[in-house]
Design an enzyme around this catalytic site. Structure first.
Site, PDB file in Angstrom:
ATOM      1  N   SER A  12       0.867  -1.184   0.000  1.00 43.52           N
ATOM      2  CA  SER A  12       0.000   0.000   0.000  1.00 43.52           C
ATOM      3  C   SER A  12       0.896   1.222   0.000  1.00 43.52           C
ATOM      4  O   SER A  12       1.819   1.321   0.822  1.00 43.52           O
ATOM      5  CB  SER A  12      -0.874   0.007   1.255  1.00 43.52           C
ATOM      6  OG  SER A  12      -1.258   1.341   1.557  1.00 43.52           O
ATOM      7  N   HIS A  37      -1.552  -1.697  -4.033  1.00 49.06           N
ATOM      8  CA  HIS A  37      -2.790  -1.468  -3.275  1.00 49.06           C
ATOM      9  C   HIS A  37      -2.915   0.040  -3.020  1.00 49.06           C
ATOM     10  O   HIS A  37      -2.058   0.644  -2.381  1.00 49.06           O
ATOM     11  CB  HIS A  37      -2.703  -2.251  -1.965  1.00 49.06           C
ATOM     12  CG  HIS A  37      -3.882  -2.115  -1.063  1.00 49.06           C
ATOM     13  ND1 HIS A  37      -4.943  -3.009  -1.072  1.00 49.06           N
ATOM     14  CD2 HIS A  37      -4.172  -1.209  -0.087  1.00 49.06           C
ATOM     15  CE1 HIS A  37      -5.820  -2.672  -0.145  1.00 49.06           C
ATOM     16  NE2 HIS A  37      -5.392  -1.570   0.471  1.00 49.06           N
ATOM     17  N   ASP A  39      -5.069   3.117  -1.500  1.00 47.89           N
ATOM     18  CA  ASP A  39      -6.082   3.413  -0.479  1.00 47.89           C
ATOM     19  C   ASP A  39      -6.736   4.765  -0.743  1.00 47.89           C
ATOM     20  O   ASP A  39      -6.154   5.811  -0.458  1.00 47.89           O
ATOM     21  CB  ASP A  39      -5.429   3.427   0.905  1.00 47.89           C
ATOM     22  CG  ASP A  39      -5.031   2.031   1.352  1.00 47.89           C
ATOM     23  OD1 ASP A  39      -5.923   1.174   1.454  1.00 47.89           O
ATOM     24  OD2 ASP A  39      -3.828   1.795   1.583  1.00 47.89           O
ATOM     25  N   MET A  41      -9.451   7.426   0.264  1.00 44.05           N
ATOM     26  CA  MET A  41     -10.261   7.796   1.440  1.00 44.05           C
ATOM     27  C   MET A  41     -10.918   9.148   1.173  1.00 44.05           C
ATOM     28  O   MET A  41     -10.261  10.058   0.674  1.00 44.05           O
ATOM     29  CB  MET A  41      -9.372   7.942   2.679  1.00 44.05           C
ATOM     30  CG  MET A  41      -8.548   6.723   2.978  1.00 44.05           C
ATOM     31  SD  MET A  41      -7.552   6.990   4.459  1.00 44.05           S
ATOM     32  CE  MET A  41      -6.493   5.553   4.374  1.00 44.05           C
ATOM     33  N   HIS A  70      -8.605   0.152  -2.930  1.00 43.43           N
ATOM     34  CA  HIS A  70      -9.377  -0.056  -1.703  1.00 43.43           C
ATOM     35  C   HIS A  70     -10.145   1.233  -1.451  1.00 43.43           C
ATOM     36  O   HIS A  70      -9.581   2.248  -1.060  1.00 43.43           O
ATOM     37  CB  HIS A  70      -8.393  -0.381  -0.566  1.00 43.43           C
ATOM     38  CG  HIS A  70      -9.043  -0.550   0.766  1.00 43.43           C
ATOM     39  ND1 HIS A  70      -8.334  -0.593   1.941  1.00 43.43           N
ATOM     40  CD2 HIS A  70     -10.342  -0.703   1.120  1.00 43.43           C
ATOM     41  CE1 HIS A  70      -9.161  -0.755   2.955  1.00 43.43           C
ATOM     42  NE2 HIS A  70     -10.387  -0.812   2.487  1.00 43.43           N
ATOM     43  N   MET A  72     -12.227   3.435   0.465  1.00 47.69           N
ATOM     44  CA  MET A  72     -12.797   3.799   1.776  1.00 47.69           C
ATOM     45  C   MET A  72     -13.617   5.066   1.561  1.00 47.69           C
ATOM     46  O   MET A  72     -13.259   6.165   1.989  1.00 47.69           O
ATOM     47  CB  MET A  72     -11.664   3.986   2.786  1.00 47.69           C
ATOM     48  CG  MET A  72     -11.070   2.655   3.221  1.00 47.69           C
ATOM     49  SD  MET A  72      -9.477   2.826   4.031  1.00 47.69           S
ATOM     50  CE  MET A  72      -8.425   2.796   2.595  1.00 47.69           C
ATOM     51  N   MET A 141     -10.327  -6.436   6.971  1.00 47.21           N
ATOM     52  CA  MET A 141      -9.546  -5.378   7.612  1.00 47.21           C
ATOM     53  C   MET A 141      -9.100  -5.851   8.996  1.00 47.21           C
ATOM     54  O   MET A 141      -9.918  -6.300   9.809  1.00 47.21           O
ATOM     55  CB  MET A 141     -10.384  -4.099   7.766  1.00 47.21           C
ATOM     56  CG  MET A 141     -10.734  -3.399   6.458  1.00 47.21           C
ATOM     57  SD  MET A 141      -9.307  -2.974   5.441  1.00 47.21           S
ATOM     58  CE  MET A 141      -8.436  -1.809   6.512  1.00 47.21           C
ATOM     59  N   ASP A 179      -5.696  -6.778   5.399  1.00 43.96           N
ATOM     60  CA  ASP A 179      -5.200  -5.402   5.262  1.00 43.96           C
ATOM     61  C   ASP A 179      -5.130  -4.749   6.631  1.00 43.96           C
ATOM     62  O   ASP A 179      -6.142  -4.637   7.321  1.00 43.96           O
ATOM     63  CB  ASP A 179      -6.146  -4.613   4.341  1.00 43.96           C
ATOM     64  CG  ASP A 179      -5.651  -3.206   4.055  1.00 43.96           C
ATOM     65  OD1 ASP A 179      -4.517  -2.862   4.448  1.00 43.96           O
ATOM     66  OD2 ASP A 179      -6.427  -2.440   3.437  1.00 43.96           O
TER      67      ASP A 179
HETATM   68  C1  DX5 Z   1      -5.733   1.392   6.221  1.00 44.80           C
HETATM   69  C2  DX5 Z   1      -5.417   0.995   4.815  1.00 44.80           C
HETATM   70  C3  DX5 Z   1      -4.269   0.093   4.701  1.00 44.80           C
HETATM   71  C4  DX5 Z   1      -2.971   0.680   5.171  1.00 44.80           C
HETATM   72  C5  DX5 Z   1      -2.096  -0.427   5.561  1.00 44.80           C
HETATM   73  O1  DX5 Z   1      -6.954   2.026   6.254  1.00 44.80           O
HETATM   74  O2  DX5 Z   1      -6.518   0.337   4.221  1.00 44.80           O
HETATM   75  O3  DX5 Z   1      -4.134  -0.408   3.371  1.00 44.80           O
HETATM   76  O4  DX5 Z   1      -2.325   1.466   4.215  1.00 44.80           O
HETATM   77  O5  DX5 Z   1      -0.998   0.103   6.200  1.00 44.80           O
HETATM   78  P1  DX5 Z   1      -0.197  -0.734   7.277  1.00 44.80           P
HETATM   79  O6  DX5 Z   1       0.289  -1.967   6.570  1.00 44.80           O
HETATM   80  O7  DX5 Z   1       0.902   0.182   7.686  1.00 44.80           O
HETATM   81  O8  DX5 Z   1      -1.146  -1.057   8.388  1.00 44.80           O
HETATM   82 ZN    ZN Z   2      -6.111  -0.676   2.288  1.00 41.04          ZN
END
Ligand code: DX5
Ligand code: ZN
Length: 226
Positions: A12, A37, A39, A41, A70, A72, A141, A179
């Protein structure tokens, strides 16, 4: 551990250096990453804002690896097309954010992408049962979504095995991704639980080691030799 199944690593970029994003992505690919990956948000589904299609486009240009997003975000159906157009190969929406998962899956397919559903820690694995035959993968998660660098919540790992069993019972292949908080010291625990795709954010992008060293450490931890 599930025999011959190859376990994949999905870095990620959340804790990457955005001033040198293309180089950081290329370093993960050169180091043996399997999937990138991303993320996204929106400041609604989670309080944090990260980035959207423009950063995804930059990642797409920087790698030939598959790119998964991903999401969010609230109202994921509205964001599927812009993310697909920006280069996503797989779109993962949150079950908690989707009043009509069927519509989100259908739209994802129309856009030519693989479909995945993520569940946050409070959501039981059983809530995914109606959708397992319609999707390619699920994301369990292991942290509350929103930030990188949190501790893995091991209490939620049994959901991985539950989902594997539910998919088997339904006679459908299903990738189960974990994740959040995945590191070299707990990666084998995730694999033993049945995960075949491990997201690794701060385990890959940190100030102690290069992505190549970090991915080598993860490969070693899960006994992967190629
Ligand atoms: C958190 C994200 C993850 C995050 C993982 O909301 O969905 O993908 O980037 O980061 P680490 O591996 O540092 O927990
Ligand atoms: Zn993620």
């Amino acid at each position: 551990m599930s025999g011959a199944e190859r376990v994949l690593i999905a870095p990620s970029i959340l804790t990457a250096d955005f001033g040198r994003l293309a180089a950081d992505v290329a370093a993960a690919e050169a180091g043996g990453a399997d999937v990138m990956h991303i993320d996204v948000m929106d400041g609604h589904f989670v309080p944090q804002l990260s980035f959207g299609p423009l950063v995804l486009e930059a990642v797409r240009r920087a790698t030939s690896l598959p790119v998964e997003v991903h999401m969010m975000v609230a109202n994921p159906v509205d964001q599927l097309a812009p993310l697909a157009e920006a280069g996503a190969d797989r779109l993962i929406f949150h079950l908690e954010a989707a009043p009509d998962p069927h519509a989100a899956i259908e739209r994802t397919r129309e856009l030519g992408c693989q479909a995945g559903i993520a569940i946050s820690p409070p959501t039981p694995a059983s809530s995914l049962e109606p959708w397992l035959t319609a999707i390619d993968m699920v994301t369990v998660m292991l942290v509350h979504p929103g930030r990188g660098g949190q501790e893995l919540l091991a209490d939620h790992l049994p959901k991985v095995g539950e989902l594997r069993r539910m998919a088997e019972a339904a006679g459908t292949p299903l990738v189960v991704e974990v994740d959040g908080g995945v590191k070299a010291h707990n990666a084998s625990m995730c694999v033993e639980a049945g995960a075949t795709l491990l997201v690794a954010g701060s385990a890959v992008y940190n100030d102690r080691e290069t992505p190549t060293e970090a991915i080598a450490g993860l490969h070693e931890a899960i006994g992967r030799t190629s």
